[in-house]
Structures are given as C-alpha cells and as structure tokens.
Design a protein around this motif. Structure first.
Motif, PDB file in Angstrom:
ATOM      1  N   THR A  42       0.870  -1.067   0.113  1.00 51.93           N
ATOM      2  CA  THR A  42       0.110  -0.165   0.025  1.00 51.93           C
ATOM      3  C   THR A  42       0.976   1.214   0.049  1.00 51.93           C
ATOM      4  O   THR A  42       0.419   2.271  -0.214  1.00 51.93           O
ATOM      5  N   GLY A  43       2.239   1.079   0.543  1.00 55.35           N
ATOM      6  CA  GLY A  43       2.952   2.276   0.445  1.00 55.35           C
ATOM      7  C   GLY A  43       2.738   3.208   1.772  1.00 55.35           C
ATOM      8  O   GLY A  43       3.445   4.218   2.054  1.00 55.35           O
ATOM      9  N   VAL A  44       1.764   2.568   2.670  1.00 53.17           N
ATOM     10  CA  VAL A  44       1.564   3.613   3.977  1.00 53.17           C
ATOM     11  C   VAL A  44       2.474   3.397   4.887  1.00 53.17           C
ATOM     12  O   VAL A  44       3.142   2.176   5.205  1.00 53.17           O
ATOM     13  N   ASN A  45       3.155   4.199   5.422  1.00 53.54           N
ATOM     14  CA  ASN A  45       4.272   4.372   6.415  1.00 53.54           C
ATOM     15  C   ASN A  45       3.364   4.131   7.917  1.00 53.54           C
ATOM     16  O   ASN A  45       2.479   4.832   8.243  1.00 53.54           O
ATOM     17  N   TYR A  46       4.101   3.626   8.709  1.00 52.84           N
ATOM     18  CA  TYR A  46       3.562   3.283  10.055  1.00 52.84           C
ATOM     19  C   TYR A  46       4.589   3.438  11.084  1.00 52.84           C
ATOM     20  O   TYR A  46       5.991   3.209  10.914  1.00 52.84           O
ATOM     21  N   LEU A  47       4.196   4.181  12.230  1.00 47.64           N
ATOM     22  CA  LEU A  47       5.294   4.297  13.210  1.00 47.64           C
ATOM     23  C   LEU A  47       5.250   3.191  14.120  1.00 47.64           C
ATOM     24  O   LEU A  47       3.945   3.021  14.807  1.00 47.64           O
ATOM     25  N   PHE A  48       6.181   2.391  14.628  1.00 48.12           N
ATOM     26  CA  PHE A  48       6.128   1.378  15.614  1.00 48.12           C
ATOM     27  C   PHE A  48       7.045   2.003  16.918  1.00 48.12           C
ATOM     28  O   PHE A  48       7.994   2.386  16.654  1.00 48.12           O
ATOM     29  N   ARG A  49       6.506   1.741  18.086  1.00 46.26           N
ATOM     30  CA  ARG A  49       6.883   2.104  19.376  1.00 46.26           C
ATOM     31  C   ARG A  49       7.009   1.218  20.324  1.00 46.26           C
ATOM     32  O   ARG A  49       5.963   0.416  20.601  1.00 46.26           O
ATOM     33  N   SER A  50       7.947   0.709  20.849  1.00 47.16           N
ATOM     34  CA  SER A  50       8.163  -0.342  21.983  1.00 47.16           C
ATOM     35  C   SER A  50       9.000   0.027  22.939  1.00 47.16           C
ATOM     36  O   SER A  50       9.997   0.799  22.693  1.00 47.16           O
ATOM     37  N   SER A  51       8.619  -0.183  24.313  1.00 39.63           N
ATOM     38  CA  SER A  51       9.336  -0.160  25.194  1.00 39.63           C
ATOM     39  C   SER A  51       9.111  -1.277  26.268  1.00 39.63           C
ATOM     40  O   SER A  51       8.074  -1.670  26.659  1.00 39.63           O
ATOM     41  N   GLY A  52      10.260  -1.983  26.537  1.00 39.19           N
ATOM     42  CA  GLY A  52      10.105  -3.101  27.396  1.00 39.19           C
ATOM     43  C   GLY A  52       9.337  -4.285  26.828  1.00 39.19           C
ATOM     44  O   GLY A  52       9.618  -4.591  25.365  1.00 39.19           O
ATOM     45  N   TYR A  53       8.359  -4.860  27.355  1.00 39.91           N
ATOM     46  CA  TYR A  53       7.367  -5.731  26.793  1.00 39.91           C
ATOM     47  C   TYR A  53       6.019  -5.111  26.091  1.00 39.91           C
ATOM     48  O   TYR A  53       5.206  -6.049  25.768  1.00 39.91           O
ATOM     49  N   ALA A  54       6.098  -3.886  26.087  1.00 38.50           N
ATOM     50  CA  ALA A  54       4.759  -3.309  25.517  1.00 38.50           C
ATOM     51  C   ALA A  54       5.280  -2.499  24.074  1.00 38.50           C
ATOM     52  O   ALA A  54       6.402  -2.187  23.966  1.00 38.50           O
ATOM     53  N   GLY A  55       4.378  -2.476  23.070  1.00 38.01           N
ATOM     54  CA  GLY A  55       4.730  -1.862  22.102  1.00 38.01           C
ATOM     55  C   GLY A  55       3.181  -1.437  21.207  1.00 38.01           C
ATOM     56  O   GLY A  55       2.134  -1.969  21.497  1.00 38.01           O
TER      57      GLY A  55
END
Length: 63
Positions: free
Chosen positions: A28-41
């Motif tokens: 699709t070309g869509v950009n995604y932001l992924f954020r993780s900290s420890g066991y959460a994301g």
C-alpha cells in the motif's frame, strides 16, 4: 522468506530498549510508526497535517 516477499520494510530505527521504527507497507505504501518499550509496543499509521496517511514508494533494492 526472501527479501522480495517481505511486506514491511524498515526505513528508520532509533533506540535499543525504547525503540521507535518507521515501517513502510510494500503493498500500500503506507508508513507506520512502531514504538516499543520493554514488553509493550504499538503501531499506528503516520499521518500528514490533513490527517491522510503518508504514502511512500518502496523500491525493490531497499532493505
């Protein structure tokens, strides 16, 4: 899985324990932001000022 078969391409990465990454969906070309900290994301689409998803063309030679 071959490189061409990967649906998402990582275009930006920051951090080791607290990670921020930008992924682009090859279909699709869509950009995604992924954020993780420890066991959460979490993951969310990146939006422009008008609230529309940011679209990027991914070339085959990119990792």
């Amino acid at each position: 899985m071959a490189k061409k078969d990967k649906r998402f391409v990582k275009t930006y990465s920051q951090g080791t324990m607290d990670v921020i990454e930008v992924l682009v969906d090859r279909e699709t070309g869509v950009n995604y932001l992924f954020r993780s900290s420890g066991y959460a994301g979490g993951m969310t689409p990146l939006l422009d000022r008008e609230g529309k998803p940011i679209i990027t063309t991914v070339l085959d030679e990119e990792e």
